[in-house]
Design a protein around this motif. Structure first.
Motif, PDB file in Angstrom:
ATOM      1  N   PRO A  36       1.773   9.189  -2.388  1.00 18.11           N
ATOM      2  CA  PRO A  36       1.611   8.501  -3.676  1.00 18.11           C
ATOM      3  C   PRO A  36       2.622   8.932  -4.727  1.00 18.11           C
ATOM      4  O   PRO A  36       2.767   8.268  -5.745  1.00 18.11           O
ATOM      5  CB  PRO A  36       0.177   8.858  -4.082  1.00 18.11           C
ATOM      6  CG  PRO A  36      -0.143  10.101  -3.326  1.00 18.11           C
ATOM      7  CD  PRO A  36       0.607  10.012  -2.040  1.00 18.11           C
ATOM      8  N   ILE A  47       5.121   6.163  -5.805  1.00 18.05           N
ATOM      9  CA  ILE A  47       4.713   4.900  -6.419  1.00 18.05           C
ATOM     10  C   ILE A  47       5.668   4.463  -7.520  1.00 18.05           C
ATOM     11  O   ILE A  47       6.160   3.319  -7.521  1.00 18.05           O
ATOM     12  CB  ILE A  47       3.265   4.996  -6.943  1.00 18.05           C
ATOM     13  CG1 ILE A  47       2.289   5.098  -5.763  1.00 18.05           C
ATOM     14  CG2 ILE A  47       2.925   3.783  -7.803  1.00 18.05           C
ATOM     15  CD1 ILE A  47       0.843   5.324  -6.161  1.00 18.05           C
ATOM     16  N   TYR A  68      -4.116   3.242  -1.842  1.00 17.82           N
ATOM     17  CA  TYR A  68      -3.199   4.366  -1.967  1.00 17.82           C
ATOM     18  C   TYR A  68      -3.930   5.654  -1.632  1.00 17.82           C
ATOM     19  O   TYR A  68      -5.093   5.816  -1.964  1.00 17.82           O
ATOM     20  CB  TYR A  68      -2.563   4.428  -3.357  1.00 17.82           C
ATOM     21  CG  TYR A  68      -3.510   4.604  -4.528  1.00 17.82           C
ATOM     22  CD1 TYR A  68      -3.698   5.850  -5.115  1.00 17.82           C
ATOM     23  CD2 TYR A  68      -4.185   3.513  -5.064  1.00 17.82           C
ATOM     24  CE1 TYR A  68      -4.539   6.012  -6.202  1.00 17.82           C
ATOM     25  CE2 TYR A  68      -5.033   3.653  -6.147  1.00 17.82           C
ATOM     26  CZ  TYR A  68      -5.209   4.907  -6.721  1.00 17.82           C
ATOM     27  OH  TYR A  68      -6.044   5.059  -7.787  1.00 17.82           O
ATOM     28  N   HIS A 102       0.843  -1.192   0.000  1.00 16.32           N
ATOM     29  CA  HIS A 102       0.000   0.000   0.000  1.00 16.32           C
ATOM     30  C   HIS A 102       0.880   1.245   0.000  1.00 16.32           C
ATOM     31  O   HIS A 102       2.019   1.215   0.456  1.00 16.32           O
ATOM     32  CB  HIS A 102      -0.913   0.018   1.234  1.00 16.32           C
ATOM     33  CG  HIS A 102      -1.770  -1.204   1.364  1.00 16.32           C
ATOM     34  ND1 HIS A 102      -2.349  -1.589   2.556  1.00 16.32           N
ATOM     35  CD2 HIS A 102      -2.141  -2.130   0.448  1.00 16.32           C
ATOM     36  CE1 HIS A 102      -3.044  -2.705   2.365  1.00 16.32           C
ATOM     37  NE2 HIS A 102      -2.920  -3.056   1.098  1.00 16.32           N
ATOM     38  N   GLU A 103       0.354   2.309  -0.522  1.00 16.27           N
ATOM     39  CA  GLU A 103       1.047   3.610  -0.530  1.00 16.27           C
ATOM     40  C   GLU A 103       0.152   4.617   0.198  1.00 16.27           C
ATOM     41  O   GLU A 103      -0.631   5.335  -0.407  1.00 16.27           O
ATOM     42  CB  GLU A 103       1.321   4.070  -1.964  1.00 16.27           C
ATOM     43  CG  GLU A 103       2.304   3.197  -2.727  1.00 16.27           C
ATOM     44  CD  GLU A 103       3.758   3.528  -2.436  1.00 16.27           C
ATOM     45  OE1 GLU A 103       4.015   4.388  -1.560  1.00 16.27           O
ATOM     46  OE2 GLU A 103       4.643   2.934  -3.089  1.00 16.27           O
TER      47      GLU A 103
END
Length: 295
Positions: free
Chosen positions: A228, A231, A257, A223-224
Motif C-alpha cells: 500500500p 498507492i 488494499y 487493487h493494491e
C-alpha cells in the motif's frame, strides 16, 4: 482481512498555548506515531469506510454496528450471486442488501463476475456470460426502489482471473461486456479494469483499446494487494498516463488494499481518497437506471 497495527503508542502533539509538563512517558516498545492535532489534514469524509461483501441478507451485521463507522461504499456481489467466498454459501446479493445499505448511508459497487461460484472464476462461454450480464442488468433495472448503486464493476482482477485461452483477450472482452451493459443501462457508471495491482503497461494497453472503442470506464479501478505504500505513486503515474493518452480525468477507486504480514493490513474494498490523489468514490447515489439523485 485482519488488521495488524505495528504502532504501539500514539503521541498527540498540539500547538495550544497551554503546556502540560510532567515526567516523560515511557518509551513505546514499537513505532510511535506523532499527530499534530492543530493541523487538520482535511475535513473527514469517511471515504475509506467500506467493505468487500460487507453486508449479508437479513440485516447482517446490524445497523447499530454499521452506523457508528459511517460506511461510505461497499463492493457487493451481483444479483443472483453464485460466488462462494472461502467456501461459504453465496450471499450478499446487491439488490437484497440495498435497503440496509441505504439505511446506513452506503452506496455499492456491483461486482458482476460474482455471479459465478468459483474464484478464480471459471469461464463457461461468451453466450453464457452475455446472458448473465443481460439477466443481472435487467434485474437491477427492475428494482426501481434501489437508489444506491455507484457502478457496475465489469470484472474482478482480470490480470489473473481472465481466461484468455477460452475467452480471448480481456481488452476485447471488456469492449463486448461494456457494450452489452450500455445497451440496457445507459447511465449507471461503469467501473474497471479492477486489476489486482497497478501495472502501467497493462493499464496503457487497456486504456488505449477502451479509448479507441468508446468504452472507457467512468471510474478507473485497481487493487493494491502487495504494497500500500505504492498507492500515491501509482495514482500519480496513472494521472500522467491518462493525460498522455488524451483521456479526461476519471474518478478513481482503489477498492481493495492490503499487505501481507508483517506489514499492516487494511479491510478490503475500502476506497482510498486524498486531496492530492483525487481518488475515488464520492457518496453518489443512482436511481434505477443510474440517474443521479444527489451530487
Amino acid at each position: 482481512m485482519a488488521r495488524t497495527l505495528t504502532a504501539l503508542a500514539l503521541a498527540l502533539v498540539t500547538t495550544a498555548a497551554t503546556v502540560v509538563t510532567g515526567a516523560a512517558p515511557a518509551a513505546a516498545a514499537g513505532a510511535t506515531l506523532t499527530v499534530d492535532v492543530a493541523r487538520p489534514f482535511r475535513p473527514v469524509t469517511h471515504a475509506a469506510s467500506g467493505g468487500l461483501y460487507g453486508l449479508a441478507e437479513n440485516n447482517r451485521p446490524a445497523d447499530s454496528t454499521l452506523l457508528p463507522i459511517k460506511v461510505n461504499s461497499l463492493t457487493q456481489p451481483a444479483p443472483g450471486v453464485g460466488q462462494r467466498p472461502n467456501g461459504q454459501p453465496p450471499g450478499g446479493d446487491s439488490l437484497l442488501i440495498a435497503p440496509q445499505a441505504d439505511r446506513v448511508g452506503a452506496g455499492q459497487y456491483i461486482r458482476m463476475p460474482d455471479i459465478y461460484p468459483d474464484f478464480p472464476y471459471r469461464w463457461v462461454s461468451w453466450d453464457d456470460w452475455l446472458a448473465k450480464v443481460n439477466t443481472m442488468v435487467r434485474a437491477r433495472l427492475a428494482a426501481t426502489t434501489v437508489t444506491n448503486v455507484l457502478g457496475w464493476e465489469l470484472w474482478n482482477e482480470p490480470d489473473y482471473t481472465w481466461n484468455t485461452s477460452a475467452a480471448g483477450s480481456f481488452n476485447d472482452g471488456w469492449v463486448r461486456t461494456h457494450r452489452a451493459v450500455r445497451a440496457l443501462d445507459t447511465l449507471t457508471p461503469i467501473v474497471g479494469p479492477s486489476t489486482a495491482t497497478y501495472n502501467r503497461s497493462w493499464m496503457q494497453a487497456f486504456l488505449t483499446r477502451a479509448r479507441d472503442t468508446g468504452t472507457l470506464p467512468d471510474i478507473i479501478c485497481w487493487h493494491e494487494l502487495q504494497n500500500p505504500d505504492r498507492i500515491a505513486a501509482d495514482i500519480a503515474d496513472y494521472r500522467n498516463l491518462e493525460a498522455s493518452l488524451g483521456i479526461s480525468p476519471r474518478r478513481l477507486s482503489i477498492n481493495e488494499y492490503a499487505a501481507p504480514p508483517p506489514r499492516w493490513t487494511c479491510p478490503a474494498a475500502s476506497p482510498v481518497t486524498s486531496p492530492s490523489w483525487s481518488a475515488a468514490a464520492p457518496s453518489r447515489r443512482t436511481g434505477p437506471s443510474g440517474t443521479s439523485t444527489a451530487p
